[in-house]
Design an enzyme around this catalytic site. Structure first.
Site, mmCIF file in Angstrom:
data_model
loop_
_atom_site.group_PDB
_atom_site.id
_atom_site.type_symbol
_atom_site.label_atom_id
_atom_site.label_comp_id
_atom_site.label_asym_id
_atom_site.label_seq_id
_atom_site.Cartn_x
_atom_site.Cartn_y
_atom_site.Cartn_z
ATOM 1 N N TYR A 56 8.381 -6.518 4.967
ATOM 2 C CA TYR A 56 8.088 -6.555 3.822
ATOM 3 C C TYR A 56 8.228 -8.181 3.399
ATOM 4 C CZ TYR A 56 7.227 -1.746 2.679
ATOM 5 O OH TYR A 56 6.783 -0.506 2.884
ATOM 6 N N ARG A 59 4.797 -9.350 4.112
ATOM 7 C CA ARG A 59 3.809 -9.297 3.165
ATOM 8 C C ARG A 59 4.328 -10.034 1.899
ATOM 9 N NH1 ARG A 59 3.484 -2.850 2.830
ATOM 10 N NH2 ARG A 59 1.942 -3.631 1.100
ATOM 11 N N GLN A 91 -1.409 1.492 -7.098
ATOM 12 C CA GLN A 91 -0.788 1.812 -5.825
ATOM 13 C C GLN A 91 -0.187 0.441 -5.087
ATOM 14 O OE1 GLN A 91 -2.518 5.490 -3.696
ATOM 15 N NE2 GLN A 91 -4.131 4.279 -4.740
ATOM 16 N N ASP A 94 1.399 -5.912 -4.556
ATOM 17 C CA ASP A 94 1.319 -7.342 -4.978
ATOM 18 C C ASP A 94 1.189 -7.577 -6.597
ATOM 19 O OD1 ASP A 94 -1.834 -6.527 -4.078
ATOM 20 O OD2 ASP A 94 -1.565 -7.234 -6.155
ATOM 21 N N HIS A 108 3.975 2.486 -6.977
ATOM 22 C CA HIS A 108 4.633 2.399 -5.393
ATOM 23 C C HIS A 108 5.587 1.111 -5.227
ATOM 24 C CE1 HIS A 108 1.240 4.696 -3.632
ATOM 25 N NE2 HIS A 108 1.928 5.481 -4.259
ATOM 26 N N THR A 175 -9.450 2.636 -3.192
ATOM 27 C CA THR A 175 -8.249 3.510 -2.548
ATOM 28 C C THR A 175 -9.032 4.459 -2.121
ATOM 29 O OG1 THR A 175 -6.400 4.704 -3.022
ATOM 30 C CG2 THR A 175 -8.271 4.858 -4.931
ATOM 31 N N ALA A 218 -15.747 -4.531 -4.190
ATOM 32 C CA ALA A 218 -15.048 -4.450 -5.655
ATOM 33 C C ALA A 218 -15.546 -5.752 -6.694
ATOM 34 C CB ALA A 218 -13.544 -4.119 -5.640
HETATM 35 C C1 BV8 Z 1 6.160 11.911 -2.589
HETATM 36 C C2 BV8 Z 1 4.516 1.751 0.426
HETATM 37 C C3 BV8 Z 1 7.700 13.477 -3.748
HETATM 38 C C4 BV8 Z 1 4.216 0.602 -0.479
HETATM 39 C C5 BV8 Z 1 3.188 3.682 0.431
HETATM 40 C C6 BV8 Z 1 1.151 16.284 -1.787
HETATM 41 C C7 BV8 Z 1 1.905 15.894 -2.954
HETATM 42 C C8 BV8 Z 1 2.980 15.103 -3.040
HETATM 43 C C9 BV8 Z 1 3.296 14.202 -1.729
HETATM 44 C C10 BV8 Z 1 2.460 14.713 -0.782
HETATM 45 C C11 BV8 Z 1 1.500 15.644 -0.590
HETATM 46 N N1 BV8 Z 1 0.865 15.621 0.671
HETATM 47 C C12 BV8 Z 1 1.481 14.701 1.437
HETATM 48 C C13 BV8 Z 1 2.362 14.118 0.815
HETATM 49 C C14 BV8 Z 1 3.678 13.141 1.034
HETATM 50 C C15 BV8 Z 1 2.963 11.571 1.093
HETATM 51 C C16 BV8 Z 1 1.644 11.445 1.547
HETATM 52 O O1 BV8 Z 1 0.922 11.586 0.487
HETATM 53 N N2 BV8 Z 1 1.388 11.485 2.835
HETATM 54 C C17 BV8 Z 1 -0.039 11.370 2.999
HETATM 55 C C18 BV8 Z 1 -0.077 9.999 4.202
HETATM 56 C C19 BV8 Z 1 -0.708 12.481 3.765
HETATM 57 N N3 BV8 Z 1 3.339 11.117 -0.024
HETATM 58 C C20 BV8 Z 1 4.343 10.481 -0.326
HETATM 59 O O2 BV8 Z 1 5.350 10.702 0.547
HETATM 60 C C21 BV8 Z 1 4.597 10.043 -1.824
HETATM 61 N N4 BV8 Z 1 5.892 10.459 -2.445
HETATM 62 O O3 BV8 Z 1 5.321 12.648 -2.310
HETATM 63 O O4 BV8 Z 1 7.356 12.108 -3.262
HETATM 64 C C22 BV8 Z 1 6.747 13.997 -4.818
HETATM 65 C C23 BV8 Z 1 6.233 15.272 -4.645
HETATM 66 C C24 BV8 Z 1 5.595 15.849 -5.516
HETATM 67 C C25 BV8 Z 1 4.977 15.271 -6.535
HETATM 68 C C26 BV8 Z 1 5.620 13.545 -6.714
HETATM 69 C C27 BV8 Z 1 6.325 12.913 -5.527
HETATM 70 C C28 BV8 Z 1 5.062 8.538 -1.604
HETATM 71 C C29 BV8 Z 1 3.566 7.866 -1.364
HETATM 72 C C30 BV8 Z 1 3.863 6.343 -1.554
HETATM 73 C C31 BV8 Z 1 4.276 5.804 -0.191
HETATM 74 N N5 BV8 Z 1 4.300 4.371 -0.063
HETATM 75 N N6 BV8 Z 1 3.278 2.528 0.649
HETATM 76 C C32 BV8 Z 1 3.787 -0.467 0.477
HETATM 77 O O5 BV8 Z 1 4.189 -0.576 1.808
HETATM 78 O O6 BV8 Z 1 2.414 -1.023 0.030
HETATM 79 S S1 BV8 Z 1 1.600 4.338 0.492
HETATM 80 C C33 BV8 Z 1 0.592 3.155 0.891
HETATM 81 O O7 BV8 Z 1 -0.887 3.770 0.788
HETATM 82 C C34 BV8 Z 1 0.114 2.063 0.076
HETATM 83 O O8 BV8 Z 1 1.195 2.105 -1.267
HETATM 84 C C35 BV8 Z 1 -1.158 2.177 -0.605
HETATM 85 O O9 BV8 Z 1 -1.407 1.678 -1.726
HETATM 86 C C36 BV8 Z 1 -1.194 3.608 -0.489
HETATM 87 C C37 BV8 Z 1 -2.917 4.070 -0.618
HETATM 88 O O10 BV8 Z 1 -3.515 3.201 0.235
HETATM 89 P P1 BV8 Z 1 -4.741 2.692 -0.435
HETATM 90 O O11 BV8 Z 1 -4.341 1.742 -1.480
HETATM 91 O O12 BV8 Z 1 -5.886 3.681 -0.672
HETATM 92 O O13 BV8 Z 1 -5.094 1.698 0.720
HETATM 93 P P2 BV8 Z 1 -6.241 2.229 1.988
HETATM 94 O O14 BV8 Z 1 -6.092 1.082 3.140
HETATM 95 O O15 BV8 Z 1 -5.830 3.650 2.462
HETATM 96 O O16 BV8 Z 1 -7.470 2.275 1.670
HETATM 97 C C38 BV8 Z 1 -8.130 1.141 0.937
HETATM 98 C C39 BV8 Z 1 -9.747 1.509 0.491
HETATM 99 O O17 BV8 Z 1 -10.447 0.355 -0.110
HETATM 100 C C40 BV8 Z 1 -10.467 2.101 1.469
HETATM 101 O O18 BV8 Z 1 -11.115 3.283 1.156
HETATM 102 C C41 BV8 Z 1 -11.607 0.835 1.702
HETATM 103 O O19 BV8 Z 1 -12.905 1.443 1.971
HETATM 104 C C42 BV8 Z 1 -11.624 0.240 0.365
HETATM 105 N N7 BV8 Z 1 -11.980 -1.030 0.476
HETATM 106 C C43 BV8 Z 1 -11.586 -2.177 1.227
HETATM 107 N N8 BV8 Z 1 -12.175 -3.349 1.056
HETATM 108 C C44 BV8 Z 1 -12.983 -2.853 -0.334
HETATM 109 C C45 BV8 Z 1 -12.673 -1.746 -0.707
HETATM 110 N N9 BV8 Z 1 -13.134 -0.997 -1.791
HETATM 111 C C46 BV8 Z 1 -13.918 -2.190 -2.675
HETATM 112 N N10 BV8 Z 1 -14.119 -3.337 -2.146
HETATM 113 C C47 BV8 Z 1 -13.388 -3.901 -1.235
HETATM 114 N N11 BV8 Z 1 -13.515 -5.289 -0.702
#
Ligand code: BV8
Length: 227
Positions: A56, A59, A91, A94, A108, A175, A218
């Site tokens: 972190y 980052r 999410q 920054d 987040h 996202t 974007a």
């Molecule tokens: C929780 C830390 C209990 C910060 C992050 C169902 C319900 C609830 C929970 C779960 C569930 N199923 C599974 C879970 C558990 C888990 C989860 O989701 N796991 C996943 C992997 C399956 N979730 C959790 O643990 C969450 N907490 O569940 O608590 C609870 C229960 C019930 C109800 C509420 C709570 C906690 C989630 C947060 C975890 N922390 N990171 C950090 O280090 O930054 S998550 C991490 O992923 C980041 O925060 C990030 O923001 C987030 C999402 O990622 P994206 O932002 O979408 O980024 P990604 O790279 O994936 O995608 C980028 C996109 O941009 C792509 O599509 C790409 O094509 C596009 N792109 C790229 N360039 C461009 C573009 N688009 C446009 N223009 C461009 N130029």
């Protein structure tokens, strides 16, 4: 684009990509470089707090050098000029929305924040954090980045639920729809009658849940959509 009604916008790492900050799941993404289980869970922090702080700290320094891009500025204009509320949920950890003049709910957490795992005191994070840092409130060496890790409860969920139930339009920008509960927001908004729009560089895991789609970088398509 409609002419009134509350707009609820969810942003992800894709909107900061054009400010030079990495995404998570693209081919060169952060989770391709280091496993989530080593740096973004409470268990990882207990096991190796220095490794998590190093991740972190790196980052936080990159985010400190980044500038908001045309997407952030367009969303700030929309918040300023739209006749009804425009609520930004991000999410991202920054501060680029704020740097462009927006207000945003950081579900987040934020790289700019530090929190004490012992007494829950929060304060502005120093540039570099270390396991030996003492909490300014209770003095314990239990300081951590104010980041929501996997398995931890995201911030602002009650407020987000209220906005999901009364927004006229729900928009997800940059996202992948891979992380919950954020990935489930589109279905919740739609079942309350909101129109839904996904703006992203490519199709995602949740594209079929959206009525409308704009595909493209974007910083090109969001200003066109806003203006
Ligand atoms: C929780 C830390 C209990 C910060 C992050 C169902 C319900 C609830 C929970 C779960 C569930 N199923 C599974 C879970 C558990 C888990 C989860 O989701 N796991 C996943 C992997 C399956 N979730 C959790 O643990 C969450 N907490 O569940 O608590 C609870 C229960 C019930 C109800 C509420 C709570 C906690 C989630 C947060 C975890 N922390 N990171 C950090 O280090 O930054 S998550 C991490 O992923 C980041 O925060 C990030 O923001 C987030 C999402 O990622 P994206 O932002 O979408 O980024 P990604 O790279 O994936 O995608 C980028 C996109 O941009 C792509 O599509 C790409 O094509 C596009 N792109 C790229 N360039 C461009 C573009 N688009 C446009 N223009 C461009 N130029």
């Amino acid at each position: 684009m409609q002419t009134s009604g509350t707009i609820l916008i969810l942003t992800g790492a894709g909107i900061s990509a054009e400010s030079g900050l990495g995404t998570f799941r693209d081919s060169d993404g952060l989770w391709e470089q280091v496993p989530i289980t080593e740096v973004a869970t409470p268990q990882a922090f207990v096991r190796d707090p220095q490794k998590v702080h190093d991740f972190y700290n790196m980052r936080r320094q990159a985010a400190g050098r980044a500038q908001p891009n045309a997407t952030h500025h367009a969303l700030a204009r929309l918040q300023r000029d739209w006749p009804d509320p425009v609520v930004l949920i991000t999410q991202n950890v920054d501060a680029l929305h704020e740097a462009a003049g927006s207000t945003a709910l950081h579900m987040h957490g934020a790289l700019s924040g530090a929190v004490c795992a012992a007494c829950d005191h929060r304060w502005p994070a120093p540039a570099l954090m270390a396991p030996s840092d003492a909490c300014p409130h209770c003095g314990k060496a239990a300081t951590r980045p104010d980041i929501v890790w996997f398995g931890e409860m995201p911030h602002h969920l009650p407020a987000i639920d209220r906005h999901l139930s009364d927004c006229a339009l729900f928009v997800a920008i940059g996202t992948s729809g891979a992380v919950y509960p954020a990935a489930g927001f589109v279905a919740e908004a739609a079942c309350h009658g909101a129109a839904t729009l996904e703006i992203n560089a490519a199709a995602t895991d949740v594209s079929e849940a959206f009525e409308q789609h704009i595909i493209g970088p974007a910083s090109t398509v969001v200003p066109d959509w806003v203006d």
